[in-house]
Design an enzyme around this catalytic site. Structure first.
Site, PDB file in Angstrom:
ATOM      1  N   CYS A  31      -0.349  64.312  47.537  1.00 29.34           N
ATOM      2  CA  CYS A  31       0.937  65.040  47.498  1.00 29.34           C
ATOM      3  C   CYS A  31       2.033  64.233  48.197  1.00 29.34           C
ATOM      4  O   CYS A  31       3.178  64.203  47.739  1.00 29.34           O
ATOM      5  CB  CYS A  31       0.815  66.404  48.169  1.00 29.34           C
ATOM      6  SG  CYS A  31      -0.361  67.479  47.348  1.00 29.34           S
ATOM      7  N   ARG A  86      -0.890  70.571  40.113  1.00 27.73           N
ATOM      8  CA  ARG A  86       0.285  69.681  40.055  1.00 27.73           C
ATOM      9  C   ARG A  86       1.008  69.939  38.732  1.00 27.73           C
ATOM     10  O   ARG A  86       0.687  69.322  37.721  1.00 27.73           O
ATOM     11  CB  ARG A  86      -0.151  68.226  40.165  1.00 27.73           C
ATOM     12  CG  ARG A  86      -0.927  67.938  41.432  1.00 27.73           C
ATOM     13  CD  ARG A  86      -1.371  66.482  41.531  1.00 27.73           C
ATOM     14  NE  ARG A  86      -2.375  66.363  42.580  1.00 27.73           N
ATOM     15  CZ  ARG A  86      -2.101  66.291  43.877  1.00 27.73           C
ATOM     16  NH1 ARG A  86      -0.857  66.301  44.286  1.00 27.73           N
ATOM     17  NH2 ARG A  86      -3.075  66.201  44.767  1.00 27.73           N
TER      18      ARG A  86
END
Ligand code: BEZ
Length: 220
Positions: free
Chosen positions: A52, A129
């Site tokens: 991330c 995601r």
């Protein structure tokens, strides 16, 4: 047989669901943020995680690319605002990269659920995601989903945005692997008359009447 629950998932062509949220730049109403500009809305599974951090940094580093294309960024994860602030500050201190775009603190999962970012068999507590490309009319134009363990491709995200804007501009379609400066697909003829015209056309690169390409230059 186990009953499959149908979960709400926004789709391409849908109106982007509106919401109000707490973000790192203050409280925001999505429809206000989306007014007169494109929005790339993306989720990440969790703050202070390595993949991330690389993705968020890549978005931050492309800030001017998106701004030049009238596109605002908006991140999201199911973390608190305190966690977001600490992470943004930590990345800035460690790498000099600053996440200046709003990041939604979606602790109650309201926005994640509204946008189908929770894929229970992947994780019931962390958003996957996801990337939503939303045009200035508030229409969802493209959706990407990646799992928790594979980071997204920033080049493809940028290419997809430019392709969407270019396709709008030239009212045409774009072929596989299209890149800026390459030819576009001319919509296929819909009548015999249009087909005759197409067959006699000398301006297009013609593979056959239904597959013709034309120069469009750089439109966006
Ligand atoms: C990561 O960003 O590194 C990550 C987050 C959640 C699950 C797996 C990896």
């Amino acid at each position: 047989m186990e009953e499959q629950q149908v979960k709400f998932m926004p789709r391409i062509g849908d109106k982007a669901p509106d919401f109000e949220a707490i973000t790192t730049t203050g409280n925001l109403k999505f429809s206000d943020y989306n007014k007169n500009s494109w929005v790339v809305l993306f989720s990440h599974p969790a703050d202070f995680t390595p993949v991330c951090t690389t993705e968020m940094s890549a978005f931050a580093e492309e800030k001017s690319f998106f701004a030049q294309r009238n596109t605002k960024l908006m991140g999201l994860s199911i973390d608190s605002i305190h966690s977001h602030l600490a992470w943004v500050n930590n990345v800035k201190e460690k790498t000099g990269v600053y996440f200046s775009f709003p990041i939604i603190a979606d602790l109650d999962m309201k926005v994640s659920k509204l946008y189908g970012m929770l894929h229970d068999n992947e994780s019931s507590t962390a958003a996957v995601r996801a990337v939503f490309f939303i045009d200035p009319k508030g229409t969802i134009r493209l959706i990407m989903y990646y799992p928790l363990n594979v980071g997204r491709n920033m080049e493809e995200i940028k290419r997809a945005l430019v392709a969407l804007q270019t396709a709008d501009e030239c009212k045409c379609a774009l072929p596989v692997n299209w890149k800026v400066g390459e030819k576009a697909i001319v919509p296929p003829p819909k009548t015999l008359e249009e087909m005759e015209e197409r067959i006699n056309n000398t301006e297009y690169e013609m593979i056959d009447f239904y597959l013709a390409k034309k120069e469009i230059g750089v439109l966006v």
